[in-house]
Each structure stands twice: as structure tokens, then as C-alpha cells.
Design a protein around this motif. Structure first.
Motif, PDB file in Angstrom:
ATOM      1  N   TRP A  41       0.834  -1.207   0.000  1.00 48.76           N
ATOM      2  CA  TRP A  41       0.000   0.000   0.000  1.00 48.76           C
ATOM      3  C   TRP A  41       0.876   1.267   0.000  1.00 48.76           C
ATOM      4  CZ3 TRP A  41      -0.536   3.712   3.971  1.00 48.76           C
ATOM      5  CH2 TRP A  41      -1.515   4.670   3.727  1.00 48.76           C
ATOM      6  N   LEU A  42       1.913   1.283   0.831  1.00 47.65           N
ATOM      7  CA  LEU A  42       2.810   2.445   0.870  1.00 47.65           C
ATOM      8  C   LEU A  42       3.514   2.655  -0.468  1.00 47.65           C
ATOM      9  CD1 LEU A  42       4.406   2.097   4.416  1.00 47.65           C
ATOM     10  CD2 LEU A  42       2.978   3.985   3.596  1.00 47.65           C
ATOM     11  N   ALA A  43       3.977   1.571  -1.084  1.00 49.30           N
ATOM     12  CA  ALA A  43       4.634   1.682  -2.386  1.00 49.30           C
ATOM     13  C   ALA A  43       3.658   2.204  -3.435  1.00 49.30           C
ATOM     14  CB  ALA A  43       5.195   0.324  -2.814  1.00 49.30           C
ATOM     15  N   ALA A  44       2.425   1.712  -3.425  1.00 55.32           N
ATOM     16  CA  ALA A  44       1.418   2.182  -4.380  1.00 55.32           C
ATOM     17  C   ALA A  44       1.064   3.637  -4.121  1.00 55.32           C
ATOM     18  CB  ALA A  44       0.174   1.307  -4.306  1.00 55.32           C
ATOM     19  N   LEU A  45       1.061   4.029  -2.868  1.00 54.89           N
ATOM     20  CA  LEU A  45       0.785   5.426  -2.527  1.00 54.89           C
ATOM     21  C   LEU A  45       1.867   6.335  -3.098  1.00 54.89           C
ATOM     22  CD1 LEU A  45      -1.304   7.029  -0.831  1.00 54.89           C
ATOM     23  CD2 LEU A  45       0.305   6.861   1.067  1.00 54.89           C
ATOM     24  N   ARG A  49       1.720   9.132  -6.597  1.00 56.60           N
ATOM     25  CA  ARG A  49       2.092  10.559  -6.591  1.00 56.60           C
ATOM     26  C   ARG A  49       2.853  10.961  -7.851  1.00 56.60           C
ATOM     27  NH1 ARG A  49      -1.246  12.618  -3.030  1.00 56.60           N
ATOM     28  NH2 ARG A  49      -1.062  11.649  -0.996  1.00 56.60           N
ATOM     29  N   LEU A  50       3.324   9.973  -8.600  1.00 54.79           N
ATOM     30  CA  LEU A  50       4.061  10.256  -9.834  1.00 54.79           C
ATOM     31  C   LEU A  50       3.081  10.594 -10.952  1.00 54.79           C
ATOM     32  CD1 LEU A  50       6.609   7.306  -9.707  1.00 54.79           C
ATOM     33  CD2 LEU A  50       6.955   9.650  -8.918  1.00 54.79           C
ATOM     34  N   ASP A  51       3.585  11.236 -11.966  1.00 54.91           N
ATOM     35  CA  ASP A  51       2.761  11.583 -13.123  1.00 54.91           C
ATOM     36  C   ASP A  51       2.645  10.349 -14.013  1.00 54.91           C
ATOM     37  OD1 ASP A  51       1.262  13.090 -14.857  1.00 54.91           O
ATOM     38  OD2 ASP A  51       3.008  13.889 -15.924  1.00 54.91           O
ATOM     39  N   LEU A  52       1.561   9.595 -13.841  1.00 55.79           N
ATOM     40  CA  LEU A  52       1.374   8.346 -14.566  1.00 55.79           C
ATOM     41  C   LEU A  52       0.309   8.501 -15.640  1.00 55.79           C
ATOM     42  CD1 LEU A  52       1.187   5.965 -11.474  1.00 55.79           C
ATOM     43  CD2 LEU A  52       3.163   6.359 -12.936  1.00 55.79           C
ATOM     44  N   HIS A  56      -1.930   3.391 -16.104  1.00 55.04           N
ATOM     45  CA  HIS A  56      -1.055   3.072 -14.984  1.00 55.04           C
ATOM     46  C   HIS A  56      -1.619   3.605 -13.669  1.00 55.04           C
ATOM     47  CE1 HIS A  56       2.247   2.582 -18.100  1.00 55.04           C
ATOM     48  NE2 HIS A  56       2.068   1.390 -17.553  1.00 55.04           N
ATOM     49  N   ALA A  57      -2.202   4.791 -13.704  1.00 50.40           N
ATOM     50  CA  ALA A  57      -2.796   5.368 -12.495  1.00 50.40           C
ATOM     51  C   ALA A  57      -3.946   4.495 -11.997  1.00 50.40           C
ATOM     52  CB  ALA A  57      -3.276   6.787 -12.763  1.00 50.40           C
ATOM     53  N   THR A  58      -4.739   3.969 -12.922  1.00 49.54           N
ATOM     54  CA  THR A  58      -5.848   3.089 -12.551  1.00 49.54           C
ATOM     55  C   THR A  58      -5.322   1.798 -11.930  1.00 49.54           C
ATOM     56  OG1 THR A  58      -7.215   3.997 -14.307  1.00 49.54           O
ATOM     57  CG2 THR A  58      -7.881   1.884 -13.405  1.00 49.54           C
ATOM     58  N   ALA A  59      -4.268   1.244 -12.501  1.00 46.48           N
ATOM     59  CA  ALA A  59      -3.681   0.007 -11.969  1.00 46.48           C
ATOM     60  C   ALA A  59      -3.099   0.235 -10.572  1.00 46.48           C
ATOM     61  CB  ALA A  59      -2.601  -0.510 -12.912  1.00 46.48           C
ATOM     62  N   VAL A  60      -2.385   1.334 -10.394  1.00 44.47           N
ATOM     63  CA  VAL A  60      -1.791   1.636  -9.092  1.00 44.47           C
ATOM     64  C   VAL A  60      -2.895   1.871  -8.062  1.00 44.47           C
ATOM     65  CG1 VAL A  60      -0.449   3.359  -7.812  1.00 44.47           C
ATOM     66  CG2 VAL A  60       0.394   2.491  -9.989  1.00 44.47           C
ATOM     67  N   ASP A  61      -3.963   2.545  -8.468  1.00 50.57           N
ATOM     68  CA  ASP A  61      -5.094   2.788  -7.572  1.00 50.57           C
ATOM     69  C   ASP A  61      -5.729   1.453  -7.145  1.00 50.57           C
ATOM     70  OD1 ASP A  61      -6.710   4.703  -6.210  1.00 50.57           O
ATOM     71  OD2 ASP A  61      -8.333   4.259  -7.643  1.00 50.57           O
ATOM     72  N   GLY A  62      -5.865   0.535  -8.086  1.00 50.10           N
ATOM     73  CA  GLY A  62      -6.411  -0.785  -7.758  1.00 50.10           C
ATOM     74  C   GLY A  62      -5.524  -1.555  -6.805  1.00 50.10           C
ATOM     75  N   VAL A  63      -4.222  -1.492  -7.016  1.00 48.68           N
ATOM     76  CA  VAL A  63      -3.272  -2.164  -6.119  1.00 48.68           C
ATOM     77  C   VAL A  63      -3.359  -1.549  -4.727  1.00 48.68           C
ATOM     78  CG1 VAL A  63      -0.809  -2.520  -5.632  1.00 48.68           C
ATOM     79  CG2 VAL A  63      -1.711  -2.924  -7.930  1.00 48.68           C
ATOM     80  N   ARG A  64      -3.455  -0.226  -4.666  1.00 52.66           N
ATOM     81  CA  ARG A  64      -3.549   0.472  -3.380  1.00 52.66           C
ATOM     82  C   ARG A  64      -4.793   0.020  -2.611  1.00 52.66           C
ATOM     83  NH1 ARG A  64      -4.314   5.807  -4.684  1.00 52.66           N
ATOM     84  NH2 ARG A  64      -6.384   5.782  -3.797  1.00 52.66           N
ATOM     85  N   HIS A  65      -5.944   0.019  -3.284  1.00 54.85           N
ATOM     86  CA  HIS A  65      -7.176  -0.415  -2.620  1.00 54.85           C
ATOM     87  C   HIS A  65      -7.105  -1.893  -2.237  1.00 54.85           C
ATOM     88  CE1 HIS A  65      -9.643   3.166  -2.916  1.00 54.85           C
ATOM     89  NE2 HIS A  65      -9.253   3.325  -4.173  1.00 54.85           N
ATOM     90  N   GLY A  66      -6.590  -2.721  -3.127  1.00 55.62           N
ATOM     91  CA  GLY A  66      -6.479  -4.152  -2.846  1.00 55.62           C
ATOM     92  C   GLY A  66      -5.590  -4.444  -1.656  1.00 55.62           C
ATOM     93  N   ALA A  67      -4.481  -3.738  -1.563  1.00 54.63           N
ATOM     94  CA  ALA A  67      -3.557  -3.953  -0.444  1.00 54.63           C
ATOM     95  C   ALA A  67      -4.217  -3.583   0.881  1.00 54.63           C
ATOM     96  CB  ALA A  67      -2.279  -3.147  -0.644  1.00 54.63           C
TER      97      ALA A  67
END
Length: 102
Positions: A41-45, A49-52, A56-67
Motif C-alpha cells: 500500500w505504501l509503495a502504491a501510494l 504521486r508520480l505523473d502516470l 497506470h494510475a488506474t492500476a496503481v489505484d487498484g493495487v492500493r485499494h487491494g492492499a
């Protein structure tokens, strides 16, 4: 002389606030080192914050919520104190609600 791993009878009385923050063996368990789900979750957070790109932003958001959902389920099932189990339940409800309303 009492062992540090036993519950103090004064703290074990119902209604004591400290009982919410102690494990079954009497240890204070308010804070623990993050487990793997929180590291993800911390890594996805940080990545979020990067300009994706949108994909990629959707994938990172999904990983964040999943974690966070994995962490919350773990706390509900195996939380070491009542506080951690309740915290897990609150985070789980918040994450599911944010996914439903999205």
C-alpha cells in the motif's frame, strides 16, 4: 512478581480502555511494524504521486485499494487486540464503500 507476559488483573477488568489495546497475553499492540500488505500500500501510494498515464494510475489505484483490503481482512481475522480488529473492520468498510461509489 508478575511476568510481563501475563495480564494485570486491574487491566483485565471490563471497561478499562487499555484492554482494547492489549493482546491476549497482555502486550500493548497499538503499533507494529507494517506487514507486507501495508508495504505494498505504501509503495502504491508513492507511485500514485508520480505523473502516470491513465492506465497506470488506474492500476496503481487498484493495487492500493487491494492492499488495504487485504490488510483490513487480516486485521479483522487475526488482529492482536480488539482495537486492531475494529480498525481493520473500519478500513475494510471504507475501502469497500469507496470502490462501490467509484
Amino acid at each position: 512478581m508478575t511476568s510481563s507476559s501475563t495480564i494485570d488483573p486491574v487491566l483485565a477488568r471490563p471497561g478499562r480502555a487499555s484492554r482494547w489495546f492489549r493482546s491476549s497475553d497482555g502486550r500493548l499492540t497499538l503499533w507494529q511494524l507494517p506487514n507486507p500488505a501495508l508495504w505494498v500500500w505504501l509503495a502504491a501510494l508513492v507511485l500514485g504521486r508520480l505523473d502516470l498515464s491513465a492506465a497506470h494510475a488506474t492500476a496503481v489505484d487498484g493495487v492500493r485499494h487491494g492492499a488495504l483490503i487485504v490488510w483490513a481482512l487480516d486485521e479483522v481475522v487475526r488482529g492482536s487486540s480488539p482495537f486492531r480488529r475494529v480498525l481493520g473492520a473500519v478500513v475494510l468498510v471504507a475501502q469497500v464503500a469507496s470502490l462501490v461509489t467509484a
